[in-house]
Design a protein around this motif. Structure first.
Motif, PDB file in Angstrom:
ATOM      1  N   GLY A  81       0.815  -1.210   0.000  1.00 60.31           N
ATOM      2  CA  GLY A  81       0.000   0.000   0.000  1.00 60.31           C
ATOM      3  C   GLY A  81       0.849   1.260   0.000  1.00 60.31           C
ATOM      4  N   LEU A  82       1.906   1.257   0.803  1.00 61.08           N
ATOM      5  CA  LEU A  82       2.812   2.409   0.833  1.00 61.08           C
ATOM      6  C   LEU A  82       3.529   2.589  -0.502  1.00 61.08           C
ATOM      7  CD1 LEU A  82       4.382   2.030   4.411  1.00 61.08           C
ATOM      8  CD2 LEU A  82       2.694   3.728   3.649  1.00 61.08           C
ATOM      9  N   LEU A  83       3.924   1.469  -1.125  1.00 59.50           N
ATOM     10  CA  LEU A  83       4.612   1.560  -2.419  1.00 59.50           C
ATOM     11  C   LEU A  83       3.685   2.137  -3.490  1.00 59.50           C
ATOM     12  CD1 LEU A  83       7.139   0.986  -4.089  1.00 59.50           C
ATOM     13  CD2 LEU A  83       6.255  -1.314  -4.514  1.00 59.50           C
ATOM     14  N   ILE A  84       2.447   1.653  -3.525  1.00 62.32           N
ATOM     15  CA  ILE A  84       1.474   2.161  -4.498  1.00 62.32           C
ATOM     16  C   ILE A  84       1.238   3.650  -4.267  1.00 62.32           C
ATOM     17  CG2 ILE A  84      -0.927   2.041  -5.258  1.00 62.32           C
ATOM     18  CD1 ILE A  84      -0.849  -0.947  -4.493  1.00 62.32           C
ATOM     19  N   ALA A  85       1.003   4.019  -3.016  1.00 63.20           N
ATOM     20  CA  ALA A  85       0.719   5.422  -2.699  1.00 63.20           C
ATOM     21  C   ALA A  85       1.899   6.307  -3.065  1.00 63.20           C
ATOM     22  CB  ALA A  85       0.390   5.550  -1.214  1.00 63.20           C
ATOM     23  N   PHE A  86       3.108   5.832  -2.829  1.00 65.10           N
ATOM     24  CA  PHE A  86       4.285   6.646  -3.111  1.00 65.10           C
ATOM     25  C   PHE A  86       4.475   6.835  -4.619  1.00 65.10           C
ATOM     26  CE2 PHE A  86       8.904   7.083  -3.829  1.00 65.10           C
ATOM     27  CZ  PHE A  86       9.079   8.297  -3.176  1.00 65.10           C
ATOM     28  N   VAL A  87       4.369   5.741  -5.382  1.00 61.38           N
ATOM     29  CA  VAL A  87       4.592   5.836  -6.829  1.00 61.38           C
ATOM     30  C   VAL A  87       3.529   6.705  -7.494  1.00 61.38           C
ATOM     31  CG1 VAL A  87       4.646   4.519  -8.988  1.00 61.38           C
ATOM     32  CG2 VAL A  87       5.833   3.650  -6.971  1.00 61.38           C
ATOM     33  N   ILE A  88       2.260   6.405  -7.225  1.00 58.49           N
ATOM     34  CA  ILE A  88       1.185   7.157  -7.865  1.00 58.49           C
ATOM     35  C   ILE A  88       1.076   8.561  -7.271  1.00 58.49           C
ATOM     36  CG2 ILE A  88      -1.263   7.171  -8.452  1.00 58.49           C
ATOM     37  CD1 ILE A  88       0.452   4.919  -9.700  1.00 58.49           C
ATOM     38  N   GLY A  89       1.236   8.674  -5.947  1.00 60.85           N
ATOM     39  CA  GLY A  89       1.131   9.981  -5.300  1.00 60.85           C
ATOM     40  C   GLY A  89       2.216  10.936  -5.738  1.00 60.85           C
ATOM     41  N   SER A  90       3.427  10.431  -5.984  1.00 60.01           N
ATOM     42  CA  SER A  90       4.510  11.320  -6.422  1.00 60.01           C
ATOM     43  C   SER A  90       4.241  11.879  -7.813  1.00 60.01           C
ATOM     44  CB  SER A  90       5.838  10.559  -6.406  1.00 60.01           C
ATOM     45  OG  SER A  90       5.824   9.477  -7.320  1.00 60.01           O
ATOM     46  N   ILE A  91       3.590  11.091  -8.673  1.00 64.35           N
ATOM     47  CA  ILE A  91       3.234  11.589 -10.010  1.00 64.35           C
ATOM     48  C   ILE A  91       2.109  12.609  -9.904  1.00 64.35           C
ATOM     49  CG2 ILE A  91       2.338  10.953 -12.274  1.00 64.35           C
ATOM     50  CD1 ILE A  91       3.611   8.191 -11.891  1.00 64.35           C
ATOM     51  N   TYR A  92       1.037  12.226  -9.198  1.00 60.21           N
ATOM     52  CA  TYR A  92      -0.135  13.095  -9.098  1.00 60.21           C
ATOM     53  C   TYR A  92       0.190  14.388  -8.353  1.00 60.21           C
ATOM     54  CZ  TYR A  92      -4.924  14.573  -8.120  1.00 60.21           C
ATOM     55  OH  TYR A  92      -6.085  15.281  -8.031  1.00 60.21           O
ATOM     56  N   GLY A  93       1.066  14.307  -7.358  1.00 58.40           N
ATOM     57  CA  GLY A  93       1.411  15.500  -6.589  1.00 58.40           C
ATOM     58  C   GLY A  93       2.432  16.389  -7.255  1.00 58.40           C
ATOM     59  N   GLY A  94       2.923  15.990  -8.425  1.00 62.51           N
ATOM     60  CA  GLY A  94       3.907  16.799  -9.123  1.00 62.51           C
ATOM     61  C   GLY A  94       5.303  16.718  -8.525  1.00 62.51           C
ATOM     62  N   ILE A  95       5.521  15.759  -7.626  1.00 64.24           N
ATOM     63  CA  ILE A  95       6.828  15.612  -6.991  1.00 64.24           C
ATOM     64  C   ILE A  95       7.819  14.964  -7.952  1.00 64.24           C
ATOM     65  CG2 ILE A  95       8.070  14.539  -5.066  1.00 64.24           C
ATOM     66  CD1 ILE A  95       5.411  14.617  -3.508  1.00 64.24           C
ATOM     67  N   ALA A  96       7.329  14.021  -8.768  1.00 59.67           N
ATOM     68  CA  ALA A  96       8.213  13.272  -9.669  1.00 59.67           C
ATOM     69  C   ALA A  96       7.536  13.070 -11.012  1.00 59.67           C
ATOM     70  CB  ALA A  96       8.562  11.923  -9.051  1.00 59.67           C
ATOM     71  N   THR A  97       8.350  12.969 -12.051  1.00 61.97           N
ATOM     72  CA  THR A  97       7.849  12.581 -13.365  1.00 61.97           C
ATOM     73  C   THR A  97       7.589  11.072 -13.357  1.00 61.97           C
ATOM     74  OG1 THR A  97      10.042  12.093 -14.246  1.00 61.97           O
ATOM     75  CG2 THR A  97       9.264  14.380 -14.419  1.00 61.97           C
ATOM     76  N   PRO A  98       6.858  10.537 -14.342  1.00 58.54           N
ATOM     77  CA  PRO A  98       6.671   9.081 -14.390  1.00 58.54           C
ATOM     78  C   PRO A  98       7.983   8.301 -14.387  1.00 58.54           C
ATOM     79  CG  PRO A  98       5.116  10.138 -15.866  1.00 58.54           C
ATOM     80  CD  PRO A  98       6.019  11.226 -15.344  1.00 58.54           C
ATOM     81  N   THR A  99       8.991   8.815 -15.068  1.00 62.60           N
ATOM     82  CA  THR A  99      10.282   8.124 -15.093  1.00 62.60           C
ATOM     83  C   THR A  99      10.931   8.121 -13.708  1.00 62.60           C
ATOM     84  OG1 THR A  99      10.597   8.760 -17.393  1.00 62.60           O
ATOM     85  CG2 THR A  99      12.548   8.070 -16.172  1.00 62.60           C
ATOM     86  N   GLU A 100      10.903   9.263 -13.034  1.00 61.56           N
ATOM     87  CA  GLU A 100      11.466   9.327 -11.683  1.00 61.56           C
ATOM     88  C   GLU A 100      10.677   8.452 -10.717  1.00 61.56           C
ATOM     89  OE1 GLU A 100      13.066  13.946 -12.127  1.00 61.56           O
ATOM     90  OE2 GLU A 100      11.108  13.513 -11.240  1.00 61.56           O
ATOM     91  N   ALA A 101       9.339   8.467 -10.849  1.00 65.38           N
ATOM     92  CA  ALA A 101       8.513   7.620  -9.989  1.00 65.38           C
ATOM     93  C   ALA A 101       8.808   6.143 -10.232  1.00 65.38           C
ATOM     94  CB  ALA A 101       7.029   7.911 -10.234  1.00 65.38           C
ATOM     95  N   ALA A 102       9.081   5.789 -11.496  1.00 67.76           N
ATOM     96  CA  ALA A 102       9.425   4.399 -11.808  1.00 67.76           C
ATOM     97  C   ALA A 102      10.734   3.998 -11.125  1.00 67.76           C
ATOM     98  CB  ALA A 102       9.541   4.218 -13.319  1.00 67.76           C
ATOM     99  N   ALA A 103      11.719   4.909 -11.131  1.00 62.70           N
ATOM    100  CA  ALA A 103      12.991   4.629 -10.456  1.00 62.70           C
ATOM    101  C   ALA A 103      12.783   4.441  -8.952  1.00 62.70           C
ATOM    102  CB  ALA A 103      13.979   5.755 -10.723  1.00 62.70           C
ATOM    103  N   PHE A 104      11.956   5.325  -8.359  1.00 65.69           N
ATOM    104  CA  PHE A 104      11.647   5.172  -6.932  1.00 65.69           C
ATOM    105  C   PHE A 104      10.924   3.846  -6.675  1.00 65.69           C
ATOM    106  CE2 PHE A 104      11.497  10.042  -6.805  1.00 65.69           C
ATOM    107  CZ  PHE A 104      12.842  10.110  -6.447  1.00 65.69           C
ATOM    108  N   GLY A 105      10.044   3.463  -7.619  1.00 68.56           N
ATOM    109  CA  GLY A 105       9.310   2.214  -7.475  1.00 68.56           C
ATOM    110  C   GLY A 105      10.222   1.001  -7.474  1.00 68.56           C
ATOM    111  N   VAL A 106      11.243   1.020  -8.333  1.00 69.78           N
ATOM    112  CA  VAL A 106      12.210  -0.079  -8.365  1.00 69.78           C
ATOM    113  C   VAL A 106      12.957  -0.168  -7.036  1.00 69.78           C
ATOM    114  CG1 VAL A 106      14.372  -0.865  -9.405  1.00 69.78           C
ATOM    115  CG2 VAL A 106      12.494  -0.102 -10.859  1.00 69.78           C
TER     116      VAL A 106
END
Length: 433
Positions: free
Chosen positions: A229-254
């Protein structure tokens, strides 16, 4: 005979022949592009093909593709699916339909960390089908819920198919990700509603209700849902919140997936290497299809075929709704024979100009198209999820198709809903503007 008509027949005929012969989709696309450009244009084929292959393969947006695939492959090799089953079962066992709802919500959760329909279906199916059979649930419904819910990997971000569409249609991948969230929730609700209704009307075919689990025990069991749940929230939340681009969020997800795998102690070094190699193979396959499709699109653009075909369709004066209906039927037919990425890259050069000319929002159409491709995952003869479930259950394709039919109809109902109420798709992307 008009040269344009001859070129169209040659393109169609050579494509059908090459794909029917079993040639790789990427090689078939590239070969048809070369035949088209070399046979019907005086343009320098070699230099144009080389430059198009290069230009379509180095885009920054594509870097998120292998990262999201690798994140899913890492988690696929951990005990994530077992943790989700243990965490969800105490909450859902007393609902009409019982533990069948674990298939639906479990697939939704897995989709949010893999982005792949096949991985979602296989991971949840391997765990849940033996468990549901042991408890006496009807196998038809067990297979049907998996077949339908397994396709959620295409709609829930980080969807691989949305990345491909975003690159092909030159649309924001972040907005496409966000646009798929509410339709995915609606589809999950439709699946759960049908499953519960079937169980209520067929009580004699259902096992006894699961025993009551006290609240504290349910809360304790839910602790296994916290990491994912935390991983999902972090990856999707970082994109939606403008904190990270999809590519950066993907790196954080890995990184997050590796951390979860480390603490769960279920990812061996051999499995780590296997996940890395699998993600490389899958990414190379997808990237080659995209690059080859760009060559074909460039070739037909030299002949002005897309705009001519779009003008021809527009001459019928079809309203947008009628155009969408025609395209939906065409995609479902194509989906009987090709997988989703191939559908997008094969049809984009012709389909997207029509959609743009009709004034249809391209983000909304991306979600509309993904829902259609979801449905194509469970249509014979080549619905990919059908083969995954056949491998797990040993049942024949016809039995699995019949079990999946009600969930296919739920997807068609979702298409009607998002067409009548497009704000379901667009409300969240509009907030990002």
């Amino acid at each position: 005979m008009d040269q344009t008509l001859i070129a169209s027949l040659v393109i169609l005929g050579s494509m059908l022949f090459l794909l029917g012969s079993g040639l790789w989709v990427s090689i078939a696309l590239l070969a048809v592009g070369m035949i088209t450009l070399g046979g019907f244009s005086a343009a320098p084929m070699g230099s144009l093909m080389a430059s198009t292959l290069w230009d379509s393969s180095w885009g920054w947006v594509l870097t998120s593709l292998p990262l999201f695939i690798w994140m899913g492959e890492i988690l696929f090799r951990t005990n994530l699916s077992a943790d989700m089953f243990r965490g969800l079962a105490p909450w859902l066992g007393r609902l009409p339909g019982g533990l069948l709802h674990v298939n639906i919500l479990g697939c939704g959760a897995m989709a949010a960390v893999t982005g792949s329909s096949a991985v979602t279906c296989a991971t949840i199916g391997r765990l849940s089908i033996p468990e549901l059979e042991k408890r006496g649930y009807p196998q038809k419904l067990s297979i049907g819920t998996l077949a339908g819910s397994g396709t959620l990997g295409l709609l829930i971000p980080p969807s691989i198919i949305m990345i491909v569409y975003g690159v092909t249609a030159e649309q924001s991948i972040a907005k496409l990700f966000i646009a798929g969230i509410l339709p995915a929730f609606v589809l999950i609700a439709l699946f759960m509603f049908y499953t519960g209704a079937w169980a209520l009307f067929n009580k004699d075919k259902m096992p006894p209700r699961e025993p009551y689990v006290p609240l504290m025990q349910r809360l304790y069991a839910s602790r296994s849902l916290i990491p994912v749940g935390l991983l999902i929230a972090f990856v999707i939340g970082s994109i939606y919140g403008g904190i990270a681009t999809p590519t950066e969020a993907a790196a954080f997800g890995v990184i997050g997936a590796l951390v979860l795998a480390f603490f769960s102690r279920t990812l061996t070094f051999e499995a780590f290497l296997d996940s890395l190699l699998t993600s490389v193979r899958t990414s190379c396959m997808i990237s080659m299809i995209i690059a080859s499709a760009a060559c074909l699109s460039m070739s037909v653009a030299f002949l002005n075929l897309p705009s001519m075909l779009a003008s021809w369709v527009q001459s019928f004066g079809l309203p947008p709704m009628a155009l969408l209906a025609v395209l939906a039927v065409a995609i479902l037919i194509i989906g009987c024979f090709l997988e989703g990425i191939s559908i997008i890259v094969l049809t984009s050069s012709v389909m997207l100009p029509m959609v743009q000319a009709a004034g249809i929002d391209m983000i909304w159409f991306g979600v509309f198209l993904v829902i259609l491709i979801e449905a194509a995952q469970i249509t014979p003869p080549l619905g990919f999820n059908l083969f995954v479930l056949q491998n797990i259950t040993g049942k024949n394709i016809l039995q699995i198709t019949w079990a999946a039919l009600p969930y296919f109809l739920m997807m068609m109902l979702l298409l009607v809903i998002v067409t009548c109420f497009p704000q379901i798709v667009m409300v969240l992307p509009n907030l990002m503007r």
